[in-house]
Each structure stands twice: as structure tokens, then as C-alpha cells.
Scaffold this motif. Structure first.
Motif, PDB file in Angstrom:
ATOM      1  N   HIS A 174       0.785  -1.267  -0.062  1.00  0.00           N
ATOM      2  CA  HIS A 174      -0.094  -0.105   0.053  1.00  0.00           C
ATOM      3  C   HIS A 174       0.883   1.180  -0.107  1.00  0.00           C
ATOM      4  O   HIS A 174       2.093   1.147   0.344  1.00  0.00           O
ATOM      5  N   SER A 176       0.806   3.397   2.175  1.00  0.00           N
ATOM      6  CA  SER A 176       1.039   4.023   3.709  1.00  0.00           C
ATOM      7  C   SER A 176       2.388   4.009   4.072  1.00  0.00           C
ATOM      8  O   SER A 176       2.724   4.781   4.875  1.00  0.00           O
ATOM      9  N   ARG A 200       0.586  -6.663  -4.661  1.00  0.00           N
ATOM     10  CA  ARG A 200       0.133  -7.660  -3.815  1.00  0.00           C
ATOM     11  C   ARG A 200       0.098  -9.127  -4.674  1.00  0.00           C
ATOM     12  O   ARG A 200      -0.274  -9.285  -5.686  1.00  0.00           O
ATOM     13  N   GLN A 214      -2.951   3.128  -5.831  1.00  0.00           N
ATOM     14  CA  GLN A 214      -3.609   3.963  -4.691  1.00  0.00           C
ATOM     15  C   GLN A 214      -3.428   5.352  -4.643  1.00  0.00           C
ATOM     16  O   GLN A 214      -2.260   5.664  -5.233  1.00  0.00           O
ATOM     17  N   PHE A 256      -3.238   0.571  11.509  1.00  0.00           N
ATOM     18  CA  PHE A 256      -2.944   1.879  11.740  1.00  0.00           C
ATOM     19  C   PHE A 256      -3.592   3.119  11.994  1.00  0.00           C
ATOM     20  O   PHE A 256      -3.253   4.333  11.975  1.00  0.00           O
ATOM     21  N   PHE A 312      -6.504   8.363   4.734  1.00  0.00           N
ATOM     22  CA  PHE A 312      -7.463   7.361   3.947  1.00  0.00           C
ATOM     23  C   PHE A 312      -6.688   6.860   2.787  1.00  0.00           C
ATOM     24  O   PHE A 312      -5.667   7.243   2.531  1.00  0.00           O
ATOM     25  N   GLY A 313      -7.077   5.779   2.127  1.00  0.00           N
ATOM     26  CA  GLY A 313      -6.490   5.350   1.085  1.00  0.00           C
ATOM     27  C   GLY A 313      -7.735   4.690   0.139  1.00  0.00           C
ATOM     28  O   GLY A 313      -8.716   4.058   0.443  1.00  0.00           O
TER      29      GLY A 313
HETATM   30  N1  PHE Z   1      -3.591   1.235   3.347  1.00  0.00           N
HETATM   31  C1  PHE Z   1      -4.880   0.722   3.402  1.00  0.00           C
HETATM   32  C2  PHE Z   1      -4.924  -0.235   2.211  1.00  0.00           C
HETATM   33  O1  PHE Z   1      -4.138  -0.602   1.518  1.00  0.00           O
HETATM   34  C3  PHE Z   1      -5.927   1.871   3.022  1.00  0.00           C
HETATM   35  C4  PHE Z   1      -6.067   2.792   4.113  1.00  0.00           C
HETATM   36  C5  PHE Z   1      -5.334   3.979   4.207  1.00  0.00           C
HETATM   37  C6  PHE Z   1      -6.812   2.641   5.189  1.00  0.00           C
HETATM   38  C7  PHE Z   1      -5.259   4.800   5.039  1.00  0.00           C
HETATM   39  C8  PHE Z   1      -6.893   3.543   6.074  1.00  0.00           C
HETATM   40  C9  PHE Z   1      -6.204   4.666   6.119  1.00  0.00           C
HETATM   41  O2  PHE Z   1      -5.940  -1.286   2.707  1.00  0.00           O
END
Ligand code: PHE
Length: 346
Positions: A174, A176, A200, A214, A256, A312-313
Motif C-alpha cells: 500500500h 501507507s 500484492r 492507490q 494503523f 485514507f486510502g
Molecule cells: N492502506 C490501506 C489499504 O491499502 C488503506 C488505508 C489507508 C486505510 C489509510 C486507512 C487509512 O488497504
């Protein structure tokens, strides 16, 4: 004598037809060159009686001009003929070949649109590596070692770390990881979005791919609240989908974020009436989100007592599929121009 010869030559000249380069050269040699018949006749002027010379000279000049005229006409005709040959390959009456402009990839269009919407809300764009250590992809984000939460995302591992799991090298699952890197290096306020490729270990199908994109968002400051998260994503949904979009938050879990929520947007295709895009529920899921877990803040050197944040993502493919009604993820990577060409001017 000379006058008679001139008459003969004039008839010959008038009757001669020249259609090839060789014939033209023969004509030139016979009539124009210094050794040709006309030059000869000029030479014989000396022999004529002095009182006739003037008149004869004039006749010969007329002959000479006539010869030159014919020669010019023949060579022009030949030239035209040869240029006609090359021109015939360019037919000016054919319809114009349309200008073949390319089109942006639908994922590029959607990514740019997402960036534009968030930039207007004061977010900047941050970038980070696609090859990461376990720490940036999992550890710092509050995934305990050997915790089953790691199984949420099937990971491509590249290299086992020397000792600690946190040194394992992998392809990020991700975006993140960029959150962590940002918070490590920057003091709040932080207001960034992070678009990028993620990986993935999943079998490729209409609904899953091993590579996708993403956009993650992060806002950390004093007094960032859950309401800020909700308002930001509500505004995004209206800008991205439709002015009368609604959003709904469903409780969820991410290591997280705490609390965490899944964001749904009201189905902009059936407007809630029920269709196969929203599977007759009236809602489609567009993002995961939540308040940044205090553990994550302190892992990155930010005091959770002083600061709060939301994150958020969302998947760019997912948004593009919803927006354009694309039913199969594989279209994005197949490079079929029949698919890609449909996004001209989009
Ligand atoms: N990183 C998470 C994912 O790939 C998405 C996400 C990002 C959720 C930030 C909450 C906050 O599933």
C-alpha cells in the motif's frame, strides 16, 4: 541554295516529334550544336554574294529561333511528363488522413482528477519508494510481528532481513509507507496525498491484480478531528462523482487507524435505486480511512498528545471502474488500443 536548304530544314523541324530524352539529344545535335546544320549554314554565309548576305542572315536567324523554340517546347513537355509521373503518387483528391492523436490512460485521467480535487483543499503530493522494508510497510504502521493483520495483504517479499523482520525487503502493499516517511521527516502540519503503484501477491482476475494504484491521504495537525475526515471525503465524493453524492461510513479495522471506517458513496449510476454496479445496495465502497493510531504517530516521532491526524486510502482502478463503468481490471494493463482509444478527450 541556302534559302532552299532553310525551307527543307523548316519542314523537317516542324514535322519532327520528340518524345524521349534521346530524341531530344539527337535534335539538339542536329540543329543546335556548333557542329549542327544551322551552324553550318551560318558558316556558308561567307560564300554568299555580299548583297544577299543581309537577307540571308535574317532568314538564318529566323531558322535559328525556330529551332530553339521547338527545342524548348520539346524539353518542357518531357519535363512535365516526368514530373507528372511522381505527382501521380500523391492524389490530392484523396480524403485527409485524420490526425492520430493519442489519449491519456484512464488511470492517468482519474489520478490527475483525484490530485486536482485534493490540491484545491490544500493537500500536496508526496512520493516514496516502491521497494520497502517491512518497517515502513508494516512495522511502523502498527502491524505487530507475526500478527494476522499482515495476512490482509499478500506480500511479495524480495529479501529476508539479516536479523529483525523489520529489515525484510518487500514490494510495498500500500502507499501507507509514504505516510511513515513523511511523518519521520516533517513536522506537522502535514497535509499530503500519495499516489503510487502497489503490489500484492494475488492471482490476476477481473477483480484483483498483482499491481494496482492507490492514492493515500494524510492530515496531521493539532485538533484534526473525525469530522474533518468526513467533510474532506464528502467533498471529494461530490467533486469526483456527482454533486448530489452522499457518503456513509462503516466501522472497519486497519492496524494503523483507530477508529477506522470504510467510506461508501451513494451509487451515482442508479442514484440509490439499485443496479448491478452497487449490487442493488445503493452504495459503493471507495476508500478505507480512520484516525491515525497514536502508536503510529509515536513510531514516527510525533507526539500523539499534541497532534492528531486522519488518513485514507483508495484504489485508483476502483474509482476509474466506477466512473467509466469498466467491468474488468485487466483492461487497464492489456494495452488494447480499442479500449484505450475510448478515453480521447475524457
Ligand atoms: N492502506 C490501506 C489499504 O491499502 C488503506 C488505508 C489507508 C486505510 C489509510 C486507512 C487509512 O488497504
Amino acid at each position: 541554295m541556302i534559302t532552299e536548304k532553310v525551307k527543307e530544314l523548316l519542314t523537317e523541324i516542324d514535322q519532327s516529334e520528340v518524345t524521349t530524352e534521346e530524341a531530344l539529344e539527337t535534335f539538339r545535335l542536329r540543329f543546335i550544336s556548333k557542329k549542327g546544320v544551322v551552324a553550318d549554314l551560318f558558316g556558308s554565309l561567307k560564300e554568299a554574294a555580299p548583297e544577299d548576305r543581309r537577307a540571308l542572315g535574317q532568314t538564318l536567324n529566323e531558322l535559328k529561333n525556330r529551332v530553339q523554340e521547338r527545342f524548348d517546347k520539346f524539353s518542357m513537355k518531357l519535363e512535365e511528363g516526368s514530373s507528372n509521373d511522381t505527382e501521380s503518387s500523391v492524389d490530392l483528391t484523396l480524403p485527409v488522413v485524420p490526425n492520430q492523436t493519442g489519449s491519456l490512460h484512464p488511470l492517468t485521467i482519474v489520478r490527475r482528477r483525484i490530485i486536482e480535487i485534493f490540491e484545491r483543499m490544500g493537500f500536496n503530493v508526496a512520493d516514496g519508494p516502491e521497494i520497502e522494508t517491512d518497517w515502513y510497510n508494516f512495522g511502523a504502521l502498527n502491524f505487530p510481528d507475526n500478527h494476522p493483520a499482515r495476512e490482509m495483504q499478500d506480500t511479495f517479499f524480495i529479501e529476508k532481513g539479516a536479523g529483525d523482520v523489520k529489515d525484510d525487503v518487500l514490494l510495498r502493499t500500500h502507499t501507507s509507507n509514504v505516510q511513515v516517511r513523511l511523518m519521520e521527516h516533517k513536522k506537522p502540519p502535514i497535509r499530503s496525498i500519495m499516489p503510487g503503484r502497489v503490489f500484492r501477491n494475488e492471482a490476476i482476475s477481473a477483480r484483483a491484480h498483482c499491481i494496482f494504484h492507490q492514492v493515500e491521504g494524510l492530515y496531521v495537525d493539532t485538533d484534526v478531528s473525525f469530522k474533518d475526515l468526513k467533510d474532506t471525503l464528502f467533498h471529494f465524493a461530490k467533486e469526483m462523482f456527482s454533486k448530489d453524492s452522499q457518503i456513509r461510513l462503516r466501522p472497519s479495522y486497519f492496524p494503523f487507524t483507530e477508529p477506522s471506517a470504510e467510506i461508501d458513496v451513494s451509487c451515482f449510476i442508479c442514484k440509490g435505486a439499485g443496479c448491478n454496479v452497487c449490487k442493488y445496495s445503493g452504495w459503493v465502497e471507495i476508500a478505507g480511512s480512520g484516525m491515525v493510531d497514536p502508536n503510529v504517530l509515536s513510531n514516527c516521532g510525533i507526539d500523539p498528545e499534541e497532534y492528531t491526524g486522519f488518513a485514507f486510502g483508495m484504489g485508483i482502478e476502483r474509482i476509474a471502474m466506477l466512473r467509466y463503468g469498466i467491468k474488468d481490471l485487466r483492461f487497464f494493463t492489456e494495452n488494447d488500443v480499442r479500449f484505450l482509444g475510448q478515453f480521447k478527450g475524457a
